[in-house]
Design an enzyme around this catalytic site. Structure first.
Site, PDB file in Angstrom:
ATOM      1  NE  ARG A 146      -9.335  -4.047  15.000  1.00  0.00           N
ATOM      2  CZ  ARG A 146      -8.686  -3.302  14.112  1.00  0.00           C
ATOM      3  NH1 ARG A 146      -8.856  -1.996  14.112  1.00  0.00           N
ATOM      4  NH2 ARG A 146      -7.876  -3.861  13.243  1.00  0.00           N
ATOM      5  CB  THR A 170       1.374  -6.074   7.804  1.00  0.00           C
ATOM      6  OG1 THR A 170       0.899  -6.046   9.139  1.00  0.00           O
ATOM      7  CG2 THR A 170       1.591  -7.501   7.364  1.00  0.00           C
ATOM      8  CG  ASP A 188      17.364  -6.888  23.962  1.00  0.00           C
ATOM      9  OD1 ASP A 188      18.597  -6.685  23.870  1.00  0.00           O
ATOM     10  OD2 ASP A 188      16.635  -6.230  24.723  1.00  0.00           O
ATOM     11  CG  ASP A 231       2.007 -10.875  18.980  1.00  0.00           C
ATOM     12  OD1 ASP A 231       3.181 -11.023  18.590  1.00  0.00           O
ATOM     13  OD2 ASP A 231       1.156 -10.232  18.339  1.00  0.00           O
ATOM     14  CE  LYS A 285      -2.508 -10.992  18.391  1.00  0.00           C
ATOM     15  NZ  LYS A 285      -1.619  -9.886  18.782  1.00  0.00           N
ATOM     16  CE  LYS A 320       4.277  -8.361  16.052  1.00  0.00           C
ATOM     17  NZ  LYS A 320       3.057  -8.460  16.885  1.00  0.00           N
TER      18      LYS A 320
HETATM   19  O1  C5P Z   1      -8.693  -6.651  15.328  1.00  0.00           O
HETATM   20  P1  C5P Z   1      -7.900  -7.437  14.335  1.00  0.00           P
HETATM   21  O2  C5P Z   1      -8.557  -8.745  13.923  1.00  0.00           O
HETATM   22  O3  C5P Z   1      -7.462  -6.621  13.157  1.00  0.00           O
HETATM   23  O4  C5P Z   1      -6.606  -7.844  15.173  1.00  0.00           O
HETATM   24  C1  C5P Z   1      -5.571  -8.568  14.642  1.00  0.00           C
HETATM   25  C2  C5P Z   1      -4.528  -8.832  15.684  1.00  0.00           C
HETATM   26  O5  C5P Z   1      -3.406  -9.353  14.993  1.00  0.00           O
HETATM   27  C3  C5P Z   1      -4.044  -7.620  16.440  1.00  0.00           C
HETATM   28  O6  C5P Z   1      -3.681  -8.037  17.754  1.00  0.00           O
HETATM   29  C4  C5P Z   1      -2.830  -7.164  15.667  1.00  0.00           C
HETATM   30  O7  C5P Z   1      -1.884  -6.528  16.460  1.00  0.00           O
HETATM   31  C5  C5P Z   1      -2.297  -8.500  15.174  1.00  0.00           C
HETATM   32  N1  C5P Z   1      -1.487  -8.425  13.958  1.00  0.00           N
HETATM   33  C6  C5P Z   1      -1.949  -7.917  12.760  1.00  0.00           C
HETATM   34  N2  C5P Z   1      -1.128  -7.869  11.669  1.00  0.00           N
HETATM   35  C7  C5P Z   1       0.101  -8.333  11.753  1.00  0.00           C
HETATM   36  C8  C5P Z   1       0.581  -8.863  12.934  1.00  0.00           C
HETATM   37  C9  C5P Z   1      -0.254  -8.892  14.046  1.00  0.00           C
HETATM   38  O8  C5P Z   1      -3.091  -7.502  12.663  1.00  0.00           O
HETATM   39  N3  C5P Z   1       0.856  -8.332  10.671  1.00  0.00           N
END
Ligand code: C5P
Length: 239
Positions: free
Chosen positions: A217, A120, A66, A61, A34, A63
């Protein structure tokens, strides 16, 4: 279909991301990468092309939201880069979504187009304020109702996938059963939740029928990221 693993390459620099990509490639582990706004702003389409030309599958990603013409042109560029999937905001409307779906059909291998419903990061009060600003009326119902309505509308307009939080999988599958569901907010058992509020383990998400999970992470900040990936893939395979 087994639940796939999407690794969020949330790094500020391409070098760090490429290091992980190469290590994973040498172990022949099958994941989707991603690329979000941070890395894209730092490294641009050339970085994405490097991944796709090396045989990698990429989830872009950014998003998009427009006017239809602008998003359609962006979608054409995403197809040209060879990404496997990309995101747009369903709130961009039917004309925007339908124009994009028409555009991606021209690609030899059309990417999955994933709709974003309600971010979210919204809580109920923030969402009510925004919805009221749009419609001029205090909205009835909860965020989850908006999520279901937007998912159903997106599917009706031709979207092929959707991003939904762990606690929305069931609701979204009910509203739009054929969409490819991409689920962030995943934490392997025992790892730090960080700022994710409602989390599922990879196995739980797989059991709920997620098409793919997004993990950032717990992989990128792990002492041994490749091992973290291998262990999540194992968990998904045996779920
Ligand atoms: O580090 P972590 O596992 O929390 O990362 C989740 C990834 O998914 C990040 O790139 C974050 O921007 C993305 N994301 C999210 N929640 C969403 C949409 C995207 O955590 N609702």
């Amino acid at each position: 279909m087994a639940t796939e693993l999407i690794v969020a390459l949330d790094y500020p620099k391409a070098e760090q991301a490429l290091e992980l990509v190469q290590a994973v490639r040498s172990q022949k582990l099958d994941v989707i990468w991603k690329v979000g706004s941070e890395l894209f702003m730092a490294s641009g389409p050339e970085f994405v092309r490097k991944l796709t030309q090396g045989g990698g599958r990429v989830f872009l990603d950014l998003k998009f939201h427009d006017i239809p013409n602008t998003v359609t042109k962006a979608a054409a560029q995403a197809c040209e880069l060879g990404v496997a999937m990309f995101t747009l905001h369903i709130a961009g409307g039917s004309d925007m979504v339908e124009a994009v779906m028409k555009e991606v059909q021209k690609a030899a291998k059309p990417p999955i187009v994933l709709g974003v419903t309600v971010l979210t990061s919204f809580d109920e009060s923030g969402w009510k304020k925004t919805a009221e600003a749009v419609s001029g009326q205090r909205p009835q119902g909860l965020i989850s109702d908006s999520v279901s309505r937007l998912a159903a509308a997106g599917a009706h307009w031709g979207l092929t996938g959707i991003v939904c939080s762990a606690h929305e999988i069931g609701r979204v599958q009910k509203a739009a059963p054929d969409l490819y569901t991409v689920v962030p907010g995943i934490r392997p058992a025992g790892s730090n939740a960080q700022d994710q509020a409602r989390i599922l383990t990879p196995a739980e998400a797989a059991q709920q029928g997620a098409s793919a999970i997004v993990v950032g992470r717990p992989i990128t900040q792990a002492a041994k990221p490749v091992e973290a990936i291998a262990s999540i893939l194992k968990e998904l395979a045996s779920a």
